[in-house]
Structures are given as structure tokens and as C-alpha cells.
Design a protein around this motif. Structure first.
Motif, PDB file in Angstrom:
ATOM      1  N   ARG A   1      55.909  41.656  53.778  1.00 59.11           N
ATOM      2  CA  ARG A   1      56.100  43.077  53.482  1.00 59.11           C
ATOM      3  C   ARG A   1      55.749  43.428  52.034  1.00 59.11           C
ATOM      4  NH1 ARG A   1      61.743  44.060  54.630  1.00 59.11           N
ATOM      5  NH2 ARG A   1      62.010  43.538  52.481  1.00 59.11           N
ATOM      6  N   VAL A   2      55.879  42.460  51.122  1.00 56.68           N
ATOM      7  CA  VAL A   2      55.558  42.692  49.713  1.00 56.68           C
ATOM      8  C   VAL A   2      54.197  42.074  49.408  1.00 56.68           C
ATOM      9  CG1 VAL A   2      56.287  42.330  47.328  1.00 56.68           C
ATOM     10  CG2 VAL A   2      58.007  42.718  49.110  1.00 56.68           C
ATOM     11  N   VAL A   3      53.295  42.910  48.890  1.00 56.53           N
ATOM     12  CA  VAL A   3      51.930  42.482  48.587  1.00 56.53           C
ATOM     13  C   VAL A   3      51.684  42.666  47.095  1.00 56.53           C
ATOM     14  CG1 VAL A   3      49.477  42.869  49.048  1.00 56.53           C
ATOM     15  CG2 VAL A   3      51.152  43.202  50.878  1.00 56.53           C
ATOM     16  N   LEU A   4      51.131  41.630  46.457  1.00 58.58           N
ATOM     17  CA  LEU A   4      50.704  41.730  45.066  1.00 58.58           C
ATOM     18  C   LEU A   4      49.199  41.964  45.057  1.00 58.58           C
ATOM     19  CD1 LEU A   4      50.998  41.553  41.992  1.00 58.58           C
ATOM     20  CD2 LEU A   4      50.910  39.041  42.226  1.00 58.58           C
ATOM     21  N   VAL A   5      48.779  43.113  44.529  1.00 55.80           N
ATOM     22  CA  VAL A   5      47.364  43.476  44.427  1.00 55.80           C
ATOM     23  C   VAL A   5      46.902  43.170  43.008  1.00 55.80           C
ATOM     24  CG1 VAL A   5      45.697  45.383  44.489  1.00 55.80           C
ATOM     25  CG2 VAL A   5      47.542  45.276  46.180  1.00 55.80           C
ATOM     26  N   VAL A   6      45.872  42.321  42.891  1.00 56.56           N
ATOM     27  CA  VAL A   6      45.314  41.957  41.587  1.00 56.56           C
ATOM     28  C   VAL A   6      43.864  42.423  41.560  1.00 56.56           C
ATOM     29  CG1 VAL A   6      44.955  40.114  39.915  1.00 56.56           C
ATOM     30  CG2 VAL A   6      46.830  39.941  41.576  1.00 56.56           C
ATOM     31  N   GLU A   7      43.629  43.478  40.799  1.00 51.94           N
ATOM     32  CA  GLU A   7      42.300  44.127  40.738  1.00 51.94           C
ATOM     33  C   GLU A   7      42.139  44.734  39.357  1.00 51.94           C
ATOM     34  OE1 GLU A   7      38.892  45.426  40.937  1.00 51.94           O
ATOM     35  OE2 GLU A   7      39.418  44.889  43.010  1.00 51.94           O
ATOM     36  N   ASP A   8      41.045  44.385  38.666  1.00 55.72           N
ATOM     37  CA  ASP A   8      40.858  44.870  37.299  1.00 55.72           C
ATOM     38  C   ASP A   8      40.323  46.296  37.227  1.00 55.72           C
ATOM     39  OD1 ASP A   8      37.577  44.016  36.333  1.00 55.72           O
ATOM     40  OD2 ASP A   8      38.414  43.560  38.295  1.00 55.72           O
TER      41      ASP A   8
ATOM     42  N   PHE B   1      46.693  39.809  47.301  1.00 53.09           N
ATOM     43  CA  PHE B   1      45.379  40.403  47.540  1.00 53.09           C
ATOM     44  C   PHE B   1      44.682  40.463  46.195  1.00 53.09           C
ATOM     45  CE2 PHE B   1      42.787  44.424  47.942  1.00 53.09           C
ATOM     46  CZ  PHE B   1      41.748  43.808  48.634  1.00 53.09           C
ATOM     47  N   THR B   2      43.639  39.655  46.022  1.00 55.53           N
ATOM     48  CA  THR B   2      43.002  39.562  44.715  1.00 55.53           C
ATOM     49  C   THR B   2      41.490  39.690  44.791  1.00 55.53           C
ATOM     50  OG1 THR B   2      42.795  38.205  42.707  1.00 55.53           O
ATOM     51  CG2 THR B   2      42.884  37.013  44.804  1.00 55.53           C
ATOM     52  N   ASP B   3      40.936  40.330  43.770  1.00 47.64           N
ATOM     53  CA  ASP B   3      39.495  40.371  43.574  1.00 47.64           C
ATOM     54  C   ASP B   3      39.080  39.023  42.997  1.00 47.64           C
ATOM     55  OD1 ASP B   3      36.886  41.280  43.289  1.00 47.64           O
ATOM     56  OD2 ASP B   3      37.280  42.367  41.436  1.00 47.64           O
ATOM     57  N   VAL B   4      37.841  38.608  43.247  1.00 50.36           N
ATOM     58  CA  VAL B   4      37.339  37.342  42.703  1.00 50.36           C
ATOM     59  C   VAL B   4      36.965  37.506  41.244  1.00 50.36           C
ATOM     60  CG1 VAL B   4      35.494  35.619  42.825  1.00 50.36           C
ATOM     61  CG2 VAL B   4      36.553  36.458  44.928  1.00 50.36           C
ATOM     62  N   ASN B   5      36.116  38.488  40.942  1.00 52.57           N
ATOM     63  CA  ASN B   5      35.578  38.654  39.597  1.00 52.57           C
ATOM     64  C   ASN B   5      36.469  39.554  38.764  1.00 52.57           C
ATOM     65  OD1 ASN B   5      33.013  38.620  41.663  1.00 52.57           O
ATOM     66  ND2 ASN B   5      32.764  37.284  39.897  1.00 52.57           N
TER      67      ASN B   5
ATOM     68  N   ILE C   1      41.107  33.269  34.009  1.00 48.68           N
ATOM     69  CA  ILE C   1      41.345  32.893  35.402  1.00 48.68           C
ATOM     70  C   ILE C   1      40.725  33.947  36.309  1.00 48.68           C
ATOM     71  CG2 ILE C   1      43.106  32.350  37.124  1.00 48.68           C
ATOM     72  CD1 ILE C   1      45.062  31.853  34.818  1.00 48.68           C
ATOM     73  N   ASP C   2      39.835  33.523  37.204  1.00 46.18           N
ATOM     74  CA  ASP C   2      39.291  34.477  38.166  1.00 46.18           C
ATOM     75  C   ASP C   2      40.189  34.492  39.419  1.00 46.18           C
ATOM     76  OD1 ASP C   2      38.590  32.303  39.804  1.00 46.18           O
ATOM     77  OD2 ASP C   2      36.454  32.504  39.462  1.00 46.18           O
ATOM     78  N   GLY C   3      39.867  35.376  40.338  1.00 49.01           N
ATOM     79  CA  GLY C   3      40.708  35.550  41.517  1.00 49.01           C
ATOM     80  C   GLY C   3      40.734  34.361  42.449  1.00 49.01           C
ATOM     81  N   LEU C   4      39.629  33.638  42.538  1.00 47.13           N
ATOM     82  CA  LEU C   4      39.587  32.459  43.402  1.00 47.13           C
ATOM     83  C   LEU C   4      40.444  31.338  42.827  1.00 47.13           C
ATOM     84  CD1 LEU C   4      38.365  31.845  46.092  1.00 47.13           C
ATOM     85  CD2 LEU C   4      36.326  30.981  44.930  1.00 47.13           C
TER      86      LEU C   4
END
Length: 124
Positions: free
Chosen positions: A10-17, A59-63, A68-71
Motif C-alpha cells: 500500500r505504501v510506495v516510494l517514488v524516486v524520480e529526479d 518505483f524508481t527511475d534508472v537515470n 547512485i542510479d536507480g538500478l
């Protein structure tokens, strides 16, 4: 039709620059009933991950900028927090689900709300 997330996811961490893309992802997920946390970089995400035990999906972007990148972040999360499911996105490099750690899901940018929500649901 709304996806009913399991209690763990239910809890999502979004990582996006990119602020606009992050806002869109957050809106998509909140519209589907998820609780969403946000970080602009992997370095910003790590303290959030360390301080919360209720995060079910990353939920993370790669670039992204930084060391540290998303991968790499996804790999670290899979090792340290194996209960957190992984969804990775990129508009620059195509990946398959098999290339992601821990049975992660890949969503290519630009994505639609249904694609993102389905990936989150399938990852959980």
C-alpha cells in the motif's frame, strides 16, 4: 476499476529526479489508493527506506543525478529490504523484467496510469 493494494504494498516510494514526472507518478498512484512517499534521488531515498518499515514497493527511475542510479538503488533495496517489491522505469534504456533484481517489473517511459498501476500490482 481500481486496484486494491495488499497491506504490504500500500505504501510506495517514488524516486524520480524530474519534478513533473514525479508529480504525475504520485498523482497516478494516489488516485488508485496508494500512500506515496517521494524522493528526488537515490541518496534522498535511502534515509526514507531506513526510517520506514511500511514501504511495500519502490518505483524508481534508472537515470538520476548523484552517485547512485536507480538500478543500483533497486539492487541495494533487494538485498537489504527483500520484502520491498521493485518497479523500475526509464525512457533512455529498455530493460526486461529478467534484467531486474528480485523479480522486479520494468515500465518504459512514457507510461500511462494503467501501466504503472499494473506494474505495481504485479510486483507486489
Amino acid at each position: 476499476m481500481s486496484v486494491h493494494p495488499s497491506p504490504l504494498s500500500r505504501v510506495v516510494l517514488v524516486v524520480e529526479d524530474e519534478p513533473l514526472l514525479r508529480m504525475v507518478a504520485v498523482d497516478f498512484l494516489e488516485d488508485e489508493g496508494f500512500t506515496v512517499l517521494e524522493a528526488a534521488t537515490a541518496e534522498e531515498a535511502l534515509p526514507i527506506l531506513e526510517s520506514r518499515s511500511d514501504i511495500g514497493v519502490l518505483f524508481t527511475d534508472v537515470n538520476m543525478p548523484g552517485k547512485i542510479d536507480g538500478l543500483t538503488l533497486a539492487t541495494h533495496v533487494a538485498e537489504r529490504w527483500p520484502h520491498i517489491r521493485l518497479v523500475v522505469t526509464s525512457g533512455r534504456q529498455g530493460l526486461t523484467n529478467e534484467e531486474l533484481p528480485d523479480d522486479g517489473q520494468f515500465v518504459e517511459k512514457p507510461y500511462r496510469q494503467r501501466q504503472l498501476v499494473d506494474a505495481i500490482a504485479n510486483a507486489a
